[in-house]
Design an enzyme around this catalytic site. Structure first.
Site, PDB file in Angstrom:
ATOM      1  N   ILE A  14       3.772   4.195  -3.669  1.00  0.00           N
ATOM      2  CA  ILE A  14       4.018   5.456  -2.960  1.00  0.00           C
ATOM      3  C   ILE A  14       3.297   6.575  -3.702  1.00  0.00           C
ATOM      4  O   ILE A  14       3.810   7.145  -4.647  1.00  0.00           O
ATOM      5  CB  ILE A  14       5.526   5.756  -2.848  1.00  0.00           C
ATOM      6  CG1 ILE A  14       6.264   4.595  -2.192  1.00  0.00           C
ATOM      7  CG2 ILE A  14       5.744   7.054  -2.059  1.00  0.00           C
ATOM      8  CD1 ILE A  14       5.826   4.258  -0.789  1.00  0.00           C
ATOM      9  N   HIS A  15       2.077   6.868  -3.268  1.00  0.00           N
ATOM     10  CA  HIS A  15       1.292   7.981  -3.806  1.00  0.00           C
ATOM     11  C   HIS A  15       1.349   9.122  -2.780  1.00  0.00           C
ATOM     12  O   HIS A  15       2.191   9.108  -1.885  1.00  0.00           O
ATOM     13  CB  HIS A  15      -0.135   7.530  -4.144  1.00  0.00           C
ATOM     14  CG  HIS A  15      -0.841   6.870  -2.996  1.00  0.00           C
ATOM     15  ND1 HIS A  15      -1.605   7.577  -2.100  1.00  0.00           N
ATOM     16  CD2 HIS A  15      -0.879   5.573  -2.580  1.00  0.00           C
ATOM     17  CE1 HIS A  15      -2.092   6.745  -1.195  1.00  0.00           C
ATOM     18  NE2 HIS A  15      -1.664   5.524  -1.462  1.00  0.00           N
ATOM     19  N   ALA A  16       0.462  10.091  -2.881  1.00  0.00           N
ATOM     20  CA  ALA A  16       0.549  11.305  -2.063  1.00  0.00           C
ATOM     21  C   ALA A  16       0.536  11.038  -0.554  1.00  0.00           C
ATOM     22  O   ALA A  16       1.340  11.601   0.178  1.00  0.00           O
ATOM     23  CB  ALA A  16      -0.575  12.271  -2.435  1.00  0.00           C
TER      24      ALA A  16
END
Length: 88
Positions: A14-16
């Site tokens: 879960i990145h940007a």
């Protein structure tokens, strides 16, 4: 209140971009929506909150929704995780 177990299936975690998708989706619902990782619980409607969880590939999370449209909220957010955020 509904709780559902989620698994982070996209390799990048879960990145940007996935965090933004989660928050944008959660904000479409009136229900209170939280995501729990171990002892940490964040508001799913907050991009920064979702990013700060540090959820990596294969991390298990708990999605919690409480409100009038909780069932639809859980189903919709669960579908995002199942689709790997269209990354893989």
């Amino acid at each position: 209140m509904i709780e559902k177990i989620l698994m982070v299936k996209n390799r990048a975690g879960i990145h940007a971009r996935p965090a933004a998708l989660i928050a944008q989706t959660a904000n479409k619902f009136a229900s209170e929506i939280m995501i729990r990782k171990e002892d940490m619980e964040v508001n799913a409607k907050s991009i920064m909150g979702v990013i700060t969880m540090g959820a990596l590939y294969n991390t298990t999370l708990t999605l919690i929704a409480d409100g009038a449209d909780e069932k639809q909220a859980v189903q919709t957010i669960f579908a995002l995780f199942e689709s790997k955020f269209d990354e893989d």
